[in-house]
Design an enzyme around this catalytic site. Structure first.
Site, PDB file in Angstrom:
ATOM      1  N   GLU A   1       4.094  70.810   8.130  1.00 42.93           N
ATOM      2  CA  GLU A   1       3.531  71.822   8.997  1.00 42.93           C
ATOM      3  C   GLU A   1       4.806  72.430   9.662  1.00 42.93           C
ATOM      4  O   GLU A   1       5.904  71.856   9.791  1.00 42.93           O
ATOM      5  CB  GLU A   1       2.542  71.451   9.972  1.00 42.93           C
ATOM      6  CG  GLU A   1       1.304  70.825   9.371  1.00 42.93           C
ATOM      7  CD  GLU A   1       0.142  70.497  10.354  1.00 42.93           C
ATOM      8  OE1 GLU A   1      -1.000  71.019  10.190  1.00 42.93           O
ATOM      9  OE2 GLU A   1       0.412  69.834  11.280  1.00 42.93           O
TER      10      GLU A   1
ATOM     11  N   CYS B   1       9.692  75.808  15.136  1.00 44.05           N
ATOM     12  CA  CYS B   1       9.683  74.503  15.100  1.00 44.05           C
ATOM     13  C   CYS B   1       9.466  73.931  13.584  1.00 44.05           C
ATOM     14  O   CYS B   1       8.398  74.170  12.728  1.00 44.05           O
ATOM     15  CB  CYS B   1       8.355  73.875  15.986  1.00 44.05           C
ATOM     16  SG  CYS B   1       8.670  72.225  15.901  1.00 44.05           S
TER      17      CYS B   1
ATOM     18  N   CYS C   1       6.794  60.209   8.879  1.00 46.46           N
ATOM     19  CA  CYS C   1       7.796  59.927   9.342  1.00 46.46           C
ATOM     20  C   CYS C   1       7.890  58.254   9.433  1.00 46.46           C
ATOM     21  O   CYS C   1       6.914  57.469   9.497  1.00 46.46           O
ATOM     22  CB  CYS C   1       7.844  60.033  11.059  1.00 46.46           C
ATOM     23  SG  CYS C   1       9.110  59.464  12.051  1.00 46.46           S
TER      24      CYS C   1
ATOM     25  N   CYS D   1       6.307  55.956  16.811  1.00 53.85           N
ATOM     26  CA  CYS D   1       6.175  56.127  18.189  1.00 53.85           C
ATOM     27  C   CYS D   1       4.519  56.155  18.847  1.00 53.85           C
ATOM     28  O   CYS D   1       3.915  57.028  17.948  1.00 53.85           O
ATOM     29  CB  CYS D   1       6.844  57.484  18.646  1.00 53.85           C
ATOM     30  SG  CYS D   1       8.728  57.520  18.419  1.00 53.85           S
TER      31      CYS D   1
ATOM     32  N   CYS E   1       2.695  59.602  19.050  1.00 55.13           N
ATOM     33  CA  CYS E   1       2.804  60.709  18.082  1.00 55.13           C
ATOM     34  C   CYS E   1       2.132  60.587  17.037  1.00 55.13           C
ATOM     35  O   CYS E   1       2.017  59.818  16.420  1.00 55.13           O
ATOM     36  CB  CYS E   1       4.415  60.469  17.847  1.00 55.13           C
ATOM     37  SG  CYS E   1       4.729  62.063  16.698  1.00 55.13           S
TER      38      CYS E   1
ATOM     39  N   CYS F   1       3.519  69.824  20.341  1.00 55.11           N
ATOM     40  CA  CYS F   1       4.127  68.788  20.124  1.00 55.11           C
ATOM     41  C   CYS F   1       3.541  67.492  19.882  1.00 55.11           C
ATOM     42  O   CYS F   1       2.741  67.017  20.557  1.00 55.11           O
ATOM     43  CB  CYS F   1       5.146  68.353  21.415  1.00 55.11           C
ATOM     44  SG  CYS F   1       6.150  69.767  21.995  1.00 55.11           S
TER      45      CYS F   1
HETATM   46  N1  SAH Z   1      11.290  63.025  15.352  1.00 56.48           N
HETATM   47  C1  SAH Z   1      11.693  63.900  16.376  1.00 56.48           C
HETATM   48  C2  SAH Z   1      11.699  65.303  16.276  1.00 56.48           C
HETATM   49  C3  SAH Z   1       9.896  65.460  16.313  1.00 56.48           C
HETATM   50  S1  SAH Z   1       8.900  65.325  17.588  1.00 56.48           S
HETATM   51  C4  SAH Z   1      11.873  63.242  17.422  1.00 56.48           C
HETATM   52  O1  SAH Z   1      11.145  62.087  17.993  1.00 56.48           O
HETATM   53  O2  SAH Z   1      12.818  63.619  18.639  1.00 56.48           O
HETATM   54  C5  SAH Z   1       9.274  66.420  18.761  1.00 56.48           C
HETATM   55  C6  SAH Z   1       9.205  65.980  20.434  1.00 56.48           C
HETATM   56  O3  SAH Z   1       7.669  65.975  20.555  1.00 56.48           O
HETATM   57  C7  SAH Z   1       9.728  64.770  20.490  1.00 56.48           C
HETATM   58  O4  SAH Z   1      10.238  64.590  21.902  1.00 56.48           O
HETATM   59  C8  SAH Z   1       8.345  63.899  20.551  1.00 56.48           C
HETATM   60  O5  SAH Z   1       8.624  62.747  21.265  1.00 56.48           O
HETATM   61  C9  SAH Z   1       7.287  64.706  21.072  1.00 56.48           C
HETATM   62  N2  SAH Z   1       5.837  64.257  21.243  1.00 56.48           N
HETATM   63  C10 SAH Z   1       5.545  63.409  20.209  1.00 56.48           C
HETATM   64  N3  SAH Z   1       4.206  63.186  20.120  1.00 56.48           N
HETATM   65  C11 SAH Z   1       3.911  63.750  21.434  1.00 56.48           C
HETATM   66  C12 SAH Z   1       2.421  64.092  22.023  1.00 56.48           C
HETATM   67  N4  SAH Z   1       1.405  63.550  21.312  1.00 56.48           N
HETATM   68  N5  SAH Z   1       2.668  64.948  22.917  1.00 56.48           N
HETATM   69  C13 SAH Z   1       3.686  65.520  23.517  1.00 56.48           C
HETATM   70  N6  SAH Z   1       4.930  65.299  22.981  1.00 56.48           N
HETATM   71  C14 SAH Z   1       4.819  64.514  21.901  1.00 56.48           C
HETATM   72 FE1  SF4 Z   2       8.661  60.340  14.217  1.00 58.54          FE
HETATM   73 FE2  SF4 Z   2       6.932  61.222  15.858  1.00 58.54          FE
HETATM   74 FE3  SF4 Z   2       8.690  59.264  16.663  1.00 58.54          FE
HETATM   75 FE4  SF4 Z   2       9.630  61.760  16.253  1.00 58.54          FE
HETATM   76  S1  SF4 Z   2       8.055  61.148  17.987  1.00 58.54           S
HETATM   77  S2  SF4 Z   2      10.700  60.080  15.547  1.00 58.54           S
HETATM   78  S3  SF4 Z   2       8.103  62.347  14.584  1.00 58.54           S
HETATM   79  S4  SF4 Z   2       7.095  59.122  15.076  1.00 58.54           S
END
Ligand code: SAH
Ligand code: SF4
Length: 402
Positions: free
Chosen positions: A121, A134, A141, A145, A148, A381
């Protein structure tokens, strides 16, 4: 909240991907070498033809060798017999009520045509003074996290440099950003004072860009090259969850803006939210940030902090955040948590976010709260995931009340 417009482009007029290798994503020197090694041009002509091709691909957005009018016809013929310039197939294009667009792109791997196609996406966020794309770096991944959505999708594979650029090229085509292109009907996409719809790139889509370092580097060097897509390096931001060994090379070799997904100020909590913290804890991460090449007040690191209700959003944590970042030129980006099917967290109430932002602001940090964009089409995000899932009634209700 009203329904998003969902345009289905699954039958988009695109030639079926071929087995010929793609020329998208090669450095200029790499392109010259490829043209010579496939005996398309002589050694003497390699560099000149590579410059011409770069211009057609990245400045003019051409996808057909026949349109490369300054390339001799027999060379054009050899090029199209040997290579392809395929862009991803558009599986779907959704437009949010707030103008955010999300594409589901499908790629085939021309080097391994027997492998299943993969999907990622990509999201376009128009604002009054900028248009941000974006971009995804991986399919899924490897990291997990806990807040996420992408983290619940197993890593399928890294994207190649060509596939990372393919997302930008396709988005520019759809937004009419190439010479002679036409803008979508809804208008208002080009931000004030700009000539292009896409002015900024953020590597904040699916995947951890620093676990696909070489391909991300190659793609961003082409995106930022003056004779490539010429997007300023100050307008390209790479976000990492904290892959410490690649932070210094990112600054030295790619030289783009850095964002760190911080999300917690203590190791015990960050170990849970961003498990890569167990490998590279806060102290090492912040040390790498202090040493980021080119760091200055004019070029700050953005620290992303997702606001999770009752988890990481207290006044004490706001003060600790300020203390931790002392000495690092920084901006703090507070992101209200965006729910997804099955997520176990809630978004901090807005007065809590305001109070947290206030403490950080008073300490002298700019701390904009990121307005969630495109939530109705799951483009915000952390909501990206290329396997479709139905939202439970509980989550759907939660989303509607935000
Ligand atoms: N993997 C990289 C970039 C992708 S995520 C990283 O983790 O930095 C882009 C941003 O969205 C990151 O700061 C991530 O922590 C945040 N993010 C992930 N899940 C989210 C959610 N459910 N709500 C808000 N932000 C989120
Ligand atoms: Fe991977 Fe989501 Fe963590 Fe970014 S925030 S490193 S996309 S699991």
């Amino acid at each position: 909240m009203s329904l998003a417009l969902n345009i289905d482009h699954s039958s988009a007029v695109r030639p079926a991907p071929t087995m010929r290798p793609s020329l998208i994503g090669l450095s200029k020197a790499g392109l010259a070498e490829t043209l010579v090694s496939h005996e398309v041009v002589s050694e003497k002509e390699g560099r000149m033809r590579a410059s011409q091709l770069w211009n057609w691909l990245y400045v003019n957005g051409v996808t057909d060798f026949e349109r490369m009018t300054n390339v001799a016809k027999p060379v054009r013929q050899k090029l199209s017999d040997t290579f392809n310039l395929d862009r991803p197939e558009i599986v779907s294009e959704q437009v949010s009520v707030d103008g955010t667009r999300k594409w589901l792109f499908r790629f085939r791997d021309p080097a391994n045509p027997h492998l299943p196609a993969v999907e990622v996406e990509t999201v376009y966020i128009p604002e009054s003074d900028r248009g941000t794309l974006c971009v995804s770096s991986q399919v899924g991944c490897t990291l997990t996290c806990s807040f996420c959505h992408t983290g619940t999708q197993k890593l399928v594979r890294n994207l190649s440099a060509g596939e990372i650029l393919g997302q930008i090229l396709m988005a520019r085509e759809r937004l009419g950003d190439f010479p002679g292109g036409s803008r979508p009907d809804d208008g208002g996409l080009v931000p004030g004072g700009e000539t292009r719809a896409i002015t900024n790139i953020v590597m904040m889509g699916m995947g951890e860009p620093l676990y696909n370092y070489e391909n991300v580097k190659q793609a961003l060097l082409i995106a930022s090259a003056g004779d490539g897509m010429s997007i300023s390096k100050r307008r390209i931001t790479l976000s990492t969850s904290g892959v410490v060994p690649y932070i210094e090379p990112t600054g030295r070799e790619i030289d783009v803006m850095l964002a760190i997904s911080l999300h917690a100020v203590r190791d015990d909590l960050r170990d849970v939210l961003v498990p890569i913290n167990k490998k590279w804890p806060l102290k090492e991460l912040l040390e790498a940030c202090k040493n980021y090449p080119g760091l200055s007040n004019a070029r700050r690191i953005t620290f992303e902090y997702v606001m999770l209700d009752g988890i990481n959003d207290s006044d004490a944590e706001a003060r600790e955040l300020v203390r931790l970042l002392a000495g690092i030129p920084a901006k703090i980006n507070l992101i209200p948590f965006n729910p997804w099917p099955g997520s176990n967290y809630g978004t901090s109430p807005s007065n809590r976010i305001e109070r947290f932002a206030d403490i950080v602001n008073k300490a002298g940090y700019a701390s904009p709260v990121r307005t969630p964009r495109g939530r109705d089409i799951f483009a915000a995000c952390g909501q990206l995931k290329s396997e479709s899932e139905r939202l439970s009634r509980k989550d759907r209700d939660a989303l509607l009340t935000l």
